[in-house]
Design a protein around this motif. Structure first.
Motif, PDB file in Angstrom:
ATOM      1  N   ARG A 147      30.776  32.375  22.929  1.00  0.00           N
ATOM      2  CA  ARG A 147      29.661  31.729  22.037  1.00  0.00           C
ATOM      3  C   ARG A 147      28.989  30.603  22.662  1.00  0.00           C
ATOM      4  N   GLY A 148      29.672  29.889  23.470  1.00  0.00           N
ATOM      5  CA  GLY A 148      28.939  28.784  24.234  1.00  0.00           C
ATOM      6  C   GLY A 148      27.936  29.394  25.288  1.00  0.00           C
ATOM      7  N   ALA A 149      28.219  30.500  25.797  1.00  0.00           N
ATOM      8  CA  ALA A 149      27.264  31.146  26.669  1.00  0.00           C
ATOM      9  C   ALA A 149      25.920  31.740  25.880  1.00  0.00           C
ATOM     10  N   ALA A 150      26.233  32.206  24.665  1.00  0.00           N
ATOM     11  CA  ALA A 150      25.289  32.734  23.926  1.00  0.00           C
ATOM     12  C   ALA A 150      24.160  31.850  23.684  1.00  0.00           C
ATOM     13  N   GLN A 151      24.792  30.362  23.292  1.00  0.00           N
ATOM     14  CA  GLN A 151      23.772  29.312  23.021  1.00  0.00           C
ATOM     15  C   GLN A 151      22.928  28.893  24.116  1.00  0.00           C
ATOM     16  N   LEU A 152      23.639  29.091  25.553  1.00  0.00           N
ATOM     17  CA  LEU A 152      22.995  28.625  26.581  1.00  0.00           C
ATOM     18  C   LEU A 152      21.610  29.742  26.807  1.00  0.00           C
ATOM     19  N   ILE A 153      21.988  31.069  26.618  1.00  0.00           N
ATOM     20  CA  ILE A 153      21.108  32.031  26.853  1.00  0.00           C
ATOM     21  C   ILE A 153      20.018  32.198  25.792  1.00  0.00           C
ATOM     22  N   GLY A 154      20.284  31.539  24.797  1.00  0.00           N
ATOM     23  CA  GLY A 154      19.229  31.593  23.490  1.00  0.00           C
ATOM     24  C   GLY A 154      19.422  32.804  22.761  1.00  0.00           C
ATOM     25  N   VAL A 155      20.694  33.233  22.451  1.00  0.00           N
ATOM     26  CA  VAL A 155      20.999  34.353  21.372  1.00  0.00           C
ATOM     27  C   VAL A 155      21.807  33.927  20.381  1.00  0.00           C
ATOM     28  N   HIS A 156      21.850  34.535  19.234  1.00  0.00           N
ATOM     29  CA  HIS A 156      22.697  33.976  18.096  1.00  0.00           C
ATOM     30  C   HIS A 156      24.158  34.125  18.506  1.00  0.00           C
ATOM     31  N   PRO A 157      24.907  33.433  17.790  1.00  0.00           N
ATOM     32  CA  PRO A 157      26.311  33.590  18.118  1.00  0.00           C
ATOM     33  C   PRO A 157      26.987  34.909  17.881  1.00  0.00           C
ATOM     34  N   PRO A 158      27.923  35.503  18.806  1.00  0.00           N
ATOM     35  CA  PRO A 158      28.168  36.803  18.468  1.00  0.00           C
ATOM     36  C   PRO A 158      29.512  36.768  17.564  1.00  0.00           C
ATOM     37  N   SER A 159      29.787  37.821  16.923  1.00  0.00           N
ATOM     38  CA  SER A 159      30.552  38.110  16.068  1.00  0.00           C
ATOM     39  C   SER A 159      32.079  38.264  16.868  1.00  0.00           C
ATOM     40  N   ASP A 160      33.281  38.305  16.222  1.00  0.00           N
ATOM     41  CA  ASP A 160      34.368  38.667  16.674  1.00  0.00           C
ATOM     42  C   ASP A 160      34.312  39.859  17.420  1.00  0.00           C
ATOM     43  N   THR A 161      33.741  40.953  16.811  1.00  0.00           N
ATOM     44  CA  THR A 161      33.622  42.315  17.488  1.00  0.00           C
ATOM     45  C   THR A 161      32.844  42.224  18.654  1.00  0.00           C
ATOM     46  N   THR A 162      31.746  41.548  18.661  1.00  0.00           N
ATOM     47  CA  THR A 162      30.931  41.459  19.953  1.00  0.00           C
ATOM     48  C   THR A 162      31.623  40.843  20.837  1.00  0.00           C
ATOM     49  N   CYS A 163      32.422  39.992  20.712  1.00  0.00           N
ATOM     50  CA  CYS A 163      33.296  39.019  21.605  1.00  0.00           C
ATOM     51  C   CYS A 163      34.237  40.019  22.373  1.00  0.00           C
ATOM     52  N   HIS A 164      34.910  40.864  21.428  1.00  0.00           N
ATOM     53  CA  HIS A 164      35.795  41.901  21.946  1.00  0.00           C
ATOM     54  C   HIS A 164      35.086  42.899  22.877  1.00  0.00           C
ATOM     55  N   MET A 165      33.852  43.185  22.606  1.00  0.00           N
ATOM     56  CA  MET A 165      32.989  44.071  23.465  1.00  0.00           C
ATOM     57  C   MET A 165      32.782  43.458  24.752  1.00  0.00           C
ATOM     58  N   VAL A 166      32.366  42.360  24.690  1.00  0.00           N
ATOM     59  CA  VAL A 166      32.144  41.547  26.089  1.00  0.00           C
ATOM     60  C   VAL A 166      33.273  41.369  26.886  1.00  0.00           C
ATOM     61  N   ARG A 167      34.646  41.183  26.463  1.00  0.00           N
ATOM     62  CA  ARG A 167      35.866  41.282  27.254  1.00  0.00           C
ATOM     63  C   ARG A 167      35.805  42.552  27.741  1.00  0.00           C
ATOM     64  N   ALA A 168      35.626  43.846  27.056  1.00  0.00           N
ATOM     65  CA  ALA A 168      35.749  44.872  27.232  1.00  0.00           C
ATOM     66  C   ALA A 168      35.172  45.421  28.539  1.00  0.00           C
ATOM     67  N   LEU A 169      33.707  45.034  28.466  1.00  0.00           N
ATOM     68  CA  LEU A 169      32.835  45.161  29.510  1.00  0.00           C
ATOM     69  C   LEU A 169      33.030  44.460  30.682  1.00  0.00           C
ATOM     70  N   MET A 170      33.885  43.367  30.787  1.00  0.00           N
ATOM     71  CA  MET A 170      34.293  42.546  31.873  1.00  0.00           C
ATOM     72  C   MET A 170      35.442  43.271  32.668  1.00  0.00           C
ATOM     73  N   ARG A 171      36.461  43.664  31.645  1.00  0.00           N
ATOM     74  CA  ARG A 171      37.483  44.547  32.239  1.00  0.00           C
ATOM     75  C   ARG A 171      37.008  45.919  32.993  1.00  0.00           C
ATOM     76  N   TYR A 172      35.896  46.444  32.479  1.00  0.00           N
ATOM     77  CA  TYR A 172      35.190  47.368  33.276  1.00  0.00           C
ATOM     78  C   TYR A 172      34.609  47.258  34.541  1.00  0.00           C
ATOM     79  N   ALA A 173      34.076  46.210  34.709  1.00  0.00           N
ATOM     80  CA  ALA A 173      33.310  45.472  35.593  1.00  0.00           C
ATOM     81  C   ALA A 173      34.238  45.293  36.755  1.00  0.00           C
ATOM     82  N   ARG A 174      35.387  44.889  36.772  1.00  0.00           N
ATOM     83  CA  ARG A 174      36.466  44.576  37.746  1.00  0.00           C
ATOM     84  C   ARG A 174      36.477  45.728  38.773  1.00  0.00           C
TER      85      ARG A 174
END
Length: 102
Positions: free
Chosen positions: A75-102
């Motif tokens: 949510r801090g990164a969302a504020q820095l890049i100028g998008v609305h704070p993400p929901s818990d579901t979107t945060c979960h999706m961000v972590r899933a994308l990061m797992r896939y990027a490894r």
């Protein structure tokens, strides 16, 4: 042997470090979405785009491991890049994308 090779590496965790992405991020050019799809498709599509932007911002800021990307960090990164704070579901999706990027 170079002096840098003789120094021991730091074992401090970066999990508590604040995310600081390279600024400024430029707004993405928006295109119209295809008409005629169910509303749920549009919601999911926009959520995936937002999660992808946030994952990229976190990776750019040095948060490489999903364990480091807590909801507050995302949510801090969302504020820095100028998008609305993400929901818990979107945060979960961000972590899933990061797992896939490894």
């Amino acid at each position: 042997m170079p002096a840098a090779a003789l120094k021991p590496k730091s074992t401090r965790s970066t999990a508590h470090r604040a995310a600081q992405p390279d600024l400024p991020y430029e707004p993405v050019n928006k295109r119209p979405l295809p008409p005629g799809r169910p509303r749920d498709w549009y919601v999911t599509h926009n959520r995936r785009l937002k999660a992808m932007r946030l994952a990229i911002a976190l990776l750019d800021s040095g948060v490489y491991v999903p364990n480091q990307a807590r909801n507050e960090t995302i949510r801090g990164a969302a504020q820095l890049i100028g998008v609305h704070p993400p929901s818990d579901t979107t945060c979960h999706m961000v972590r899933a994308l990061m797992r896939y990027a490894r």
